[in-house]
Structure formats: C-alpha cells, structure tokens
Design a protein around this motif. Structure first.
Motif: not given
Length: 220
Positions: A112-129
């Motif tokens: 789920e990509l949400c506007p509230g997930d961005f901090v200072d206009g940046k959002y990092v999404h990490f999926k192991e491997k």
C-alpha cells in the motif's frame, strides 16, 4: 477594442496556464529516486524487464534497471517518470514486477503506497532479498494526529498490538501447560518406579521367608 480583446485574451490564456500549473503543482506526483534489485526471477540468461504498476493505473516500465546489486539513481525528469499520482488521503495498491516470457509475471513485492508514508518527501521501501527503492513525492506529508486516516492507522496499529499480545499470552499459557504436563508425567514415572521397586523388594523378602521355611523343614 481589438487591443482590449487581445489583452483580455492574453489574460485569459495566462490565467488558464497558471491554473493548470497550480493544479499540477498541487497534485501528489510520485517519482522513483533510486532503486537496487538483489535478484531476478528469470531462469533464462536474459536481462530482466521491470515495471511499476498501481491498481487502476498505467504500467510504467523501468528500462534502465537491468543489473543486480547495482544502485540506479534518477532525477525525476526521465521520459517514463512519474510513476503514479496519489489521492489526497487514500492509498494505492502498487507493486514492482518483472516480465516473464513463459508464465505470469513475477512479483518483487506489492504494498500500500500512501501519502502519509512520505517523510520530508521521501519514502523508502525495502523487501529482503528482492529490492530497495526510494520514492519521491514533495507534496506528500505524514498524517497529522487526529485526522481520519491517522485514526484508522492508529486503530490498525492497536489492533495489531492486541493480536500480538493475545498470541504471546497464548504461547505462554501453552508453555505452562506443557511444562506442567511434563512435570506431572515425570512425577508419575517416579512413583511408578518406586512402586515397582517396593513390589520387587517384597517379592524378594517373600522368597527369603520361603527359603527359611524350607531350610527349617529339612532340619526337622
């Protein structure tokens, strides 16, 4: 009149352009700032074809991303940018995929990509491997406390904590029950051994008494 009409036309044209720019500037446009993939899903030794897709949106190909463990960075002006546009408060179900020539496309991850997930206009999404990506959305802001979306997220977090607490308590109760059963079983085994030893000693003593009686009879 002609001059006035031209001036008015120019004013109208300028106004419409300004309104368009303002509308574009106020939208929550999401671009890809960087990405690094850790694997590919193709069995054949071919370069992967990756794309980004949100439900109800258009597929956006990532033509430059081909190598594993290589950090790709972008400035947001690439021909395939932006990736998507987020609503004011709602999230979008998005994902990173890889084309598959034989079966259905492979999934790096969906979230789920949400506007509230961005901090200072940046959002990092990490999926192991799988991959690590940084998304940019200058007009996306973290949810304010007390907003409906924030309240729903807090409720979801509280619900998740309650579920986790129930799981922990259930696990502890199970451990206590299993430990009690193990202790009870060991105690039962100990009592059984003691009873068997007592029975064996009694049989041994009875055997001695019989031998004594036989010896006494032979003497007489």
């Amino acid at each position: 009149l002609a001059c006035a009409f031209m001036v008015m036309s120019g004013y109208c044209e300028l106004t419409s352009v300004s309104s368009f720019d303002a509308g574009s500037f106020s939208s929550k446009i999401v671009t890809l700032e960087s990405i690094q993939i850790f694997t590919t899903h193709e069995w054949l030794p071919a370069k992967p074809t990756l794309y980004f897709l949100c439900q109800g949106g258009n597929r956006t190909g990532l033509p430059d991303v081909k190598k594993v463990d290589f950090l790709y960075t972008f400035n947001g002006d690439e021909s395939w940018q932006p990736l998507t546009e987020l609503p004011e408060r709602k999230c979008k179900r998005c994902g990173l995929y890889e084309e598959d020539q034989i079966k259905s496309d492979d999934v790096f991850d969906e979230w789920e990509l949400c506007p509230g997930d961005f901090v200072d206009g940046k959002y990092v999404h990490f999926k192991e491997k799988e991959f690590n990506a940084t998304f940019a959305c200058p007009l996306c802001k973290p949810l304010e406390e007390g907003s409906p979306s924030s309240a729903s997220k807090n409720e979801a977090t509280a619900h998740g904590m309650n579920v986790a607490l129930v799981i922990v308590i259930s696990a502890l109760v199970s451990i206590v029950v299993i430990s009690g059963a193990a202790v009870g079983y060991k105690y039962w085994q100990k009592k059984k051994r003691e009873q068997e030893q007592a029975r064996f000693l009694k049989l041994f003593e009875d055997g001695d008494d019989i031998e004594d009686e036989l010896s006494l009879g032979n003497t007489l």
